[in-house]
Design a protein around this motif. Sequence first.
Motif, PDB file in Angstrom:
ATOM      1  N   MET A   1      29.187  34.049  36.668  1.00  0.00           N
ATOM      2  CA  MET A   1      29.970  33.238  37.614  1.00  0.00           C
ATOM      3  C   MET A   1      30.984  34.110  38.338  1.00  0.00           C
ATOM      4  O   MET A   1      31.203  33.948  39.549  1.00  0.00           O
TER       5      MET A   1
ATOM      6  N   ASP B   1      29.065  35.959  40.954  1.00  0.00           N
ATOM      7  CA  ASP B   1      28.632  35.015  41.995  1.00  0.00           C
ATOM      8  C   ASP B   1      29.747  34.700  42.982  1.00  0.00           C
ATOM      9  O   ASP B   1      29.560  34.747  44.191  1.00  0.00           O
TER      10      ASP B   1
ATOM     11  N   ASP C   1      32.931  24.917  44.238  1.00  0.00           N
ATOM     12  CA  ASP C   1      31.594  24.672  44.759  1.00  0.00           C
ATOM     13  C   ASP C   1      30.526  24.807  43.680  1.00  0.00           C
ATOM     14  O   ASP C   1      29.662  23.945  43.511  1.00  0.00           O
ATOM     15  N   ARG C   2      30.585  25.896  42.968  1.00  0.00           N
ATOM     16  CA  ARG C   2      29.552  26.228  41.971  1.00  0.00           C
ATOM     17  C   ARG C   2      29.668  25.395  40.708  1.00  0.00           C
ATOM     18  O   ARG C   2      28.669  25.149  40.043  1.00  0.00           O
ATOM     19  N   THR C   3      30.899  25.024  40.328  1.00  0.00           N
ATOM     20  CA  THR C   3      31.077  24.261  39.077  1.00  0.00           C
ATOM     21  C   THR C   3      31.095  22.759  39.340  1.00  0.00           C
ATOM     22  O   THR C   3      31.091  21.975  38.398  1.00  0.00           O
TER      23      THR C   3
END
Length: 180
Positions: free
Chosen positions: A21, A24, A57-59
């Motif tokens: 993460m 990323d 956004d990712r989580t």
Amino acid sequence: MKGMVFTEFLDFVGESFGEDMVDDIIEVSALPSGGAYTSVGTYSHGEMVALCGALADRTQQPVGDLVRAFGERLSDTFARDFPDFFRRAGNLFDFLESIEAHIHIEVRKLYPDAELPRFVVEERTAARMVLLYTSPRKMGHLSEGLILGSARQFGVDVRVTLHALDVDEGMSTRFVVDLV
Ligand code: HEM
């Protein structure tokens, strides 16, 4: 913004969501620094905003929740690296009162280019403290996490209520901190 805030943030992301993460969010944020932070360097606050946005956004978690959790963890680091600020205060409300009057003044001596907020104590009783935070960087949720984390350092439970206010010189948040 000081590099130590970034290195602590990336440590927090790695511990909470894994090292992939970290890679990323650095990649997707297209950062001018490339994400190679040193604790003594200084970087644009916009990079922090981009990293937090990418993490949200990712989580699929709200930015405010993530930043609050980061603030709680950051207070553990402060307690480890700057124990005198906690010892000197002795209790949570004296500690919070000392941010503006002492702590951030010492921080500025250490880092003359630090970008620090204002914290004004508007009200203080035995069980309640009302604090007004003002900063163009709008990091009210970081403050909330730092207040919650600091309460833990002093072994007290608190309820923190946030009231967002728009003022000319930047964003303000009024915090009502009640001992419970
Ligand atoms: C031992 C205690 C503390 C230390 C050593 C410390 C140190 C620092 C440092 C180094 C920065 C970064 C400045 C920059 O990036 O240019 C900072 C920023 C900040 N500090 Fe503190 N701090 C302490 C306690 C607190 C507490 C208890 C709060 C909130 C209740 C707080 C709120 C903030 C906020 C919100 C910022 C971000 C900048 C902004 O909002 O404008 N700090 N502090």
